[in-house]
Design an enzyme around this catalytic site. Structure first.
Site, PDB file in Angstrom:
ATOM      1  N   ASP A 111      -2.119  10.956  13.893  1.00 52.30           N
ATOM      2  CA  ASP A 111      -2.890  10.523  12.720  1.00 52.30           C
ATOM      3  C   ASP A 111      -3.635   9.226  13.041  1.00 52.30           C
ATOM      4  O   ASP A 111      -3.554   8.249  12.298  1.00 52.30           O
ATOM      5  CB  ASP A 111      -1.967  10.332  11.518  1.00 52.30           C
TER       6      ASP A 111
ATOM      7  N   LYS B 186       8.651   0.153   4.924  1.00 52.94           N
ATOM      8  CA  LYS B 186       8.054   1.400   4.452  1.00 52.94           C
ATOM      9  C   LYS B 186       9.062   2.536   4.430  1.00 52.94           C
ATOM     10  O   LYS B 186      10.063   2.538   5.172  1.00 52.94           O
ATOM     11  CB  LYS B 186       6.862   1.782   5.317  1.00 52.94           C
TER      12      LYS B 186
ATOM     13  N   VAL C   9       4.628   1.067   0.902  1.00 55.77           N
ATOM     14  CA  VAL C   9       4.916   0.041   1.895  1.00 55.77           C
ATOM     15  C   VAL C   9       5.048  -1.284   1.148  1.00 55.77           C
ATOM     16  O   VAL C   9       4.180  -1.627   0.332  1.00 55.77           O
ATOM     17  CB  VAL C   9       3.797  -0.062   2.948  1.00 55.77           C
TER      18      VAL C   9
ATOM     19  N   GLY D 214       5.391   7.308   1.671  1.00 58.49           N
ATOM     20  CA  GLY D 214       5.718   6.573   0.455  1.00 58.49           C
ATOM     21  C   GLY D 214       5.115   5.184   0.487  1.00 58.49           C
ATOM     22  O   GLY D 214       4.235   4.886   1.294  1.00 58.49           O
TER      23      GLY D 214
ATOM     24  N   GLY E 264       1.836   4.612   2.279  1.00 61.78           N
ATOM     25  CA  GLY E 264       1.771   5.280   3.564  1.00 61.78           C
ATOM     26  C   GLY E 264       1.894   6.779   3.408  1.00 61.78           C
ATOM     27  O   GLY E 264       1.898   7.308   2.294  1.00 61.78           O
ATOM     28  N   GLY E 265       2.018   7.483   4.537  1.00 64.03           N
ATOM     29  CA  GLY E 265       2.116   8.931   4.497  1.00 64.03           C
ATOM     30  C   GLY E 265       3.378   9.421   3.819  1.00 64.03           C
ATOM     31  O   GLY E 265       3.399  10.503   3.235  1.00 64.03           O
TER      32      GLY E 265
ATOM     33  N   GLY F 186       0.833  -1.191   0.000  1.00 62.88           N
ATOM     34  CA  GLY F 186       0.000   0.000   0.000  1.00 62.88           C
ATOM     35  C   GLY F 186       0.866   1.239   0.000  1.00 62.88           C
ATOM     36  O   GLY F 186       2.082   1.172  -0.201  1.00 62.88           O
TER      37      GLY F 186
END
Length: 366
Positions: A168, A67, A53, A51, A48-49, A46
């Site tokens: 977050d 990640k 993962v 970049g 992430g914030g 996926g």
């Protein structure tokens, strides 16, 4: 070869290698080791914030998630190394464990334990790439996820030597292991703050979860995490995303229903809002969510209280042996509500600190 070695050493130093290599509980991976572990970044889990993962497998067969961290320069080296040190020292079953990092790259890569069930958002709301989409989630499992996630955040806030704010908190950042044990992940926002600072000039977060006070002022506190967790509680009992039906806000609609009826029952997930005892538990979770979502920061509970109330609710449900068909039902229900600090006869949304001694008297086996 000489140029490559010099470049590798420069990156290692730039990314704080001289400090991080001294940590006993953090493994330092080389660039070649990381390529082998991730099969040259061939399996993307996926984004992430910071970049992508990637999925990886260690030499012993352990699955990991790799990640991208933040880009490090001289001005941010100390902040980055401090945050990695803090993360490496956070040992809790409800916090994703940092296993190691690779510093021989332009942007450091962090290696975490792998959570095979994915994230709570995809399981609650569905994702075409996720085979657990719209998985049936009984109330007991949802209450477990809420209580255990709160325990992880409580540990971050009060059980470490540093003041930690996640920044977050959202369903997508609550990962689930093979047994659906929740693990808080993604500490990217907390890295925006230098140690000892409360304000950040760059306000980031996820719409629908972000604390209005943080959004308006840049002041990120532990109560900001409490606000965001309140939204997660609503997602668990309503099974609706923060924005649904294109223009409806979960927080606004739930508040409106709660103010009008003294209850959020009209918005509960119909799949689990069947039995009266289930609805009562969801009512308590909804009341707690409303308190977490208070606009006045000082009126919100802290994560210690949130976790305690969820744990007590779970224990009472597991051991209370309520008989909802008996004449004594309403008496026992009112006693239980009083122990949690609520009054089921009221139509207001207010509640108070739970009276733990009263609950223990009513439920001596807890």
């Amino acid at each position: 070869m000489a140029h490559h070695k010099r470049r590798t050493n420069e990156l290692f130093r730039k990314n704080g290698g001289s400090v991080l290599q001294e940590l006993e509980n953090l493994r330092i991976f080389t660039r070649e080791e990381l390529k082998k572990i991730t099969k040259n970044n061939s399996h993307v889990l996926g984004k992430g914030g910071s970049g992508h993962v990637y999925k990886g497998i260690l030499e012993d067969g352990t699955m990991v998630a790799v990640k991208t961290a933040i880009e490090v320069d001289e001005a941010r080296k100390e902040d980055f190394t401090n945050e990695v040190i803090i993360q490496s020292q956070m040992i809790h079953k409800n916090i994703i464990k940092l296993l190691g990092c690779c510093l021989e790259v332009d942007v450091p890569m962090l290696v975490y334990e792998f959570a095979p069930k994915g994230n709570l958002y995809d399981i609650l709301h569905g994702n075409k790439a996720n085979r657990y989409q719209r998985l049936r989630l009984p109330l007991d499992l949802r209450l477990d996820i809420a209580a255990e996630s709160a325990e992880g955040l409580k540990y971050m806030h009060s059980s470490t030597n540093n003041t930690i704010r996640h920044g977050d908190v959202k369903a997508a950042n609550i990962l689930l292991d093979e047994h659906f044990m929740p693990k808080i992940s993604d500490f990217g926002t907390s890295m925006l703050l230098s140690r000892g600072e409360d304000f950040t000039a760059l306000v980031v977060g996820s719409m629908g979860y972000i604390d209005p006070v943080f959004s308006q002022t840049g002041l990120l506190t532990q109560k900001s995490d409490v606000y965001s967790f309140g939204v997660v509680l609503l997602e668990l009992i309503c099974r609706k995303p923060t924005i649904y039906n294109e223009h409806c806000s979960l927080v606004i609609e739930f508040r409106r229903a709660h103010e009008k009826n003294g209850s959020g029952r009209a918005m509960f997930d119909e799949d689990i809002a069947v039995m009266e005892e289930d609805v009562f538990v969801m009512e308590e979770m909804g009341r707690l969510a409303i308190e977490c979502l208070e606009e006045e920061v000082e009126n919100r509970p802290d994560m210690k209280e949130v976790a305690e109330r969820l744990v007590m609710l779970r224990r009472a449900r597991n051991h209370g042996q309520w008989n909802y068909g008996s004449p004594a039902h309403h008496c026992r229900k009112n006693n239980f509500a009083a122990a949690l600090g609520t009054d089921v006869s009221r139509t207001t949304s207010s509640s108070t600190v739970p009276l733990i001694p009263a609950m223990r008297q009513e439920f001596p086996n807890l």
